[in-house]
Design a protein around this motif. Structure first.
Motif, short mmCIF file in Angstrom:
data_model
loop_
_atom_site.label_atom_id
_atom_site.label_comp_id
_atom_site.label_asym_id
_atom_site.label_seq_id
_atom_site.Cartn_x
_atom_site.Cartn_y
_atom_site.Cartn_z
N GLN A 182 0.49 -0.96 -0.51
CA GLN A 182 0.17 0.18 0.08
C GLN A 182 0.88 1.00 -0.20
OE1 GLN A 182 -2.94 0.55 3.08
NE2 GLN A 182 -3.85 1.63 2.80
N VAL A 183 0.67 2.14 -0.53
CA VAL A 183 1.20 3.62 -0.84
C VAL A 183 0.24 4.65 -0.66
CG1 VAL A 183 0.81 3.63 -3.14
CG2 VAL A 183 3.08 5.15 -1.79
N GLN A 184 0.60 5.61 0.50
CA GLN A 184 0.02 7.35 0.78
C GLN A 184 0.66 7.93 -0.16
OE1 GLN A 184 -0.15 6.80 5.26
NE2 GLN A 184 -1.70 6.30 4.73
N LEU A 185 -0.45 8.96 -0.56
CA LEU A 185 0.34 9.96 -1.47
C LEU A 185 0.13 11.22 -0.75
CD1 LEU A 185 -1.02 8.62 -4.55
CD2 LEU A 185 1.82 7.92 -4.11
N GLY A 186 1.01 11.93 -1.40
CA GLY A 186 0.67 13.67 -0.61
C GLY A 186 1.18 14.86 -2.13
N THR A 244 8.05 0.29 -1.40
CA THR A 244 8.30 -0.32 -2.46
C THR A 244 7.56 0.72 -3.31
OG1 THR A 244 5.86 -1.05 -1.80
CG2 THR A 244 7.52 -2.54 -1.77
N PHE A 245 7.87 1.43 -3.69
CA PHE A 245 7.81 2.77 -4.29
C PHE A 245 8.26 2.63 -5.85
CE2 PHE A 245 6.11 7.14 -5.90
CZ PHE A 245 7.44 7.50 -6.83
N SER A 246 9.22 2.06 -5.42
CA SER A 246 9.73 1.75 -7.08
C SER A 246 9.17 0.58 -7.86
CB SER A 246 11.80 1.56 -6.78
OG SER A 246 11.34 0.67 -6.27
N ARG A 247 7.61 0.33 -7.76
CA ARG A 247 7.38 -0.63 -8.63
C ARG A 247 5.93 -0.09 -8.50
NH1 ARG A 247 8.53 -6.35 -7.70
NH2 ARG A 247 6.41 -6.80 -7.77
N TYR A 248 5.62 1.34 -8.15
CA TYR A 248 4.98 1.52 -8.82
C TYR A 248 4.36 2.68 -9.93
CZ TYR A 248 2.67 0.24 -4.12
OH TYR A 248 2.06 -0.44 -3.33
N ALA A 249 3.60 2.58 -11.13
CA ALA A 249 3.53 3.67 -11.57
C ALA A 249 3.04 4.54 -11.60
CB ALA A 249 2.26 3.21 -12.85
N ILE A 250 3.04 5.97 -12.16
CA ILE A 250 2.98 6.81 -11.17
C ILE A 250 2.19 7.93 -12.39
CG2 ILE A 250 2.87 9.42 -9.89
CD1 ILE A 250 3.59 7.03 -8.39
N GLY A 251 0.67 8.30 -11.81
CA GLY A 251 -0.09 9.14 -13.09
C GLY A 251 -0.50 10.63 -12.35
N TRP A 252 -0.28 11.94 -13.22
CA TRP A 252 -1.64 12.80 -12.75
C TRP A 252 -1.81 12.80 -14.07
CZ3 TRP A 252 0.80 16.24 -8.89
CH2 TRP A 252 1.82 16.06 -8.20
N PHE A 253 -3.18 13.48 -12.86
CA PHE A 253 -4.69 13.96 -13.02
C PHE A 253 -5.04 14.70 -12.91
CE2 PHE A 253 -6.06 9.49 -15.03
CZ PHE A 253 -5.39 9.09 -14.30
N ARG A 298 6.15 24.01 -10.58
CA ARG A 298 7.03 22.24 -10.17
C ARG A 298 6.03 21.76 -9.30
NH1 ARG A 298 12.72 19.10 -8.75
NH2 ARG A 298 12.11 20.20 -6.63
N LEU A 299 4.93 20.91 -9.38
CA LEU A 299 4.11 20.39 -8.32
C LEU A 299 5.33 18.74 -7.89
CD1 LEU A 299 0.77 19.61 -9.84
CD2 LEU A 299 1.98 21.42 -8.83
N SER A 300 4.93 18.84 -6.30
CA SER A 300 5.65 17.01 -6.47
C SER A 300 4.58 16.38 -5.67
CB SER A 300 6.53 17.51 -4.92
OG SER A 300 7.81 17.96 -5.88
N CYS A 301 4.76 15.06 -5.66
CA CYS A 301 3.81 13.89 -5.22
C CYS A 301 4.72 12.65 -4.83
CB CYS A 301 3.22 12.84 -6.67
SG CYS A 301 2.63 11.46 -5.93
N ALA A 302 4.91 13.24 -3.63
CA ALA A 302 5.69 12.44 -2.31
C ALA A 302 4.13 10.94 -2.03
CB ALA A 302 6.15 13.17 -1.18
N ALA A 303 5.62 9.89 -1.39
CA ALA A 303 4.97 8.75 -1.68
C ALA A 303 5.40 7.70 -0.15
CB ALA A 303 4.71 7.58 -2.82
N SER A 304 4.73 7.58 0.92
CA SER A 304 4.84 6.59 1.40
C SER A 304 5.41 4.86 1.32
CB SER A 304 4.24 6.31 2.73
OG SER A 304 3.47 5.90 2.05
N GLY A 305 5.78 4.30 1.69
CA GLY A 305 6.02 3.47 1.26
C GLY A 305 7.58 2.74 1.12
#
Length: 123
Positions: free
Chosen positions: A1-5, A28-37, A19-26
């Motif tokens: 599980q990951v939490q995003l801010g 295993t972040f390196s195994r996640y695809a990340i999208g911006w909407f 410049r926007l930032s998206c910081a994640a907990s966890g």
């Protein structure tokens, strides 16, 4: 599980940058695809850009190609969205989203979402 801010939103004049930032907990972040909407008032949420788990591949909506750049720093558990040449029509709440996705493509759907950050571009 990951939490995003998300962070980095604000008010900017047309032609400016943010410049926007998206910081994640966890761990295993390196195994996640990340999208911006983004979602503008009275409109449906729309895809902006995404990046694969390893940062090798990126994808952009036509409306932002050449102006926005997505990148990631897996050591910092952070994804960035550099937005240049901003237009009033870029005004929206911007959300980052994540999906456990060790693929060289991006997913159609995402499992985890941040709370969003407001971007307002004045004319």
């Amino acid at each position: 599980q990951v939490q995003l801010g998300e962070s980095g939103g604000g008010l900017v004049q047309a032609g400016g940058s943010l410049r926007l930032s998206c910081a994640a907990s966890g761990r295993t972040f390196s195994r996640y695809a990340i999208g911006w909407f983004r979602q503008a008032p009275g409109k449906e949420r729309e895809f902006v850009t995404a990046i694969t788990y390893n940062g090798v591949s990126t994808y952009y909506a036509d409306s932002v190609k050449g102006r926005f750049t997505i990148s990631r720093d897996n050591a910092k558990n952070t994804v960035y969205l550099q937005m240049n040449s901003l237009k009033p029509e870029d005004t929206a709440i911007y959300y980052c989203a994540a999906k456990l996705w060790v693929q060289h493509t991006i997913p159609y759907e995402y499992d985890y979402w941040g709370q969003g950050t407001q971007v307002t571009v004045s004319s």
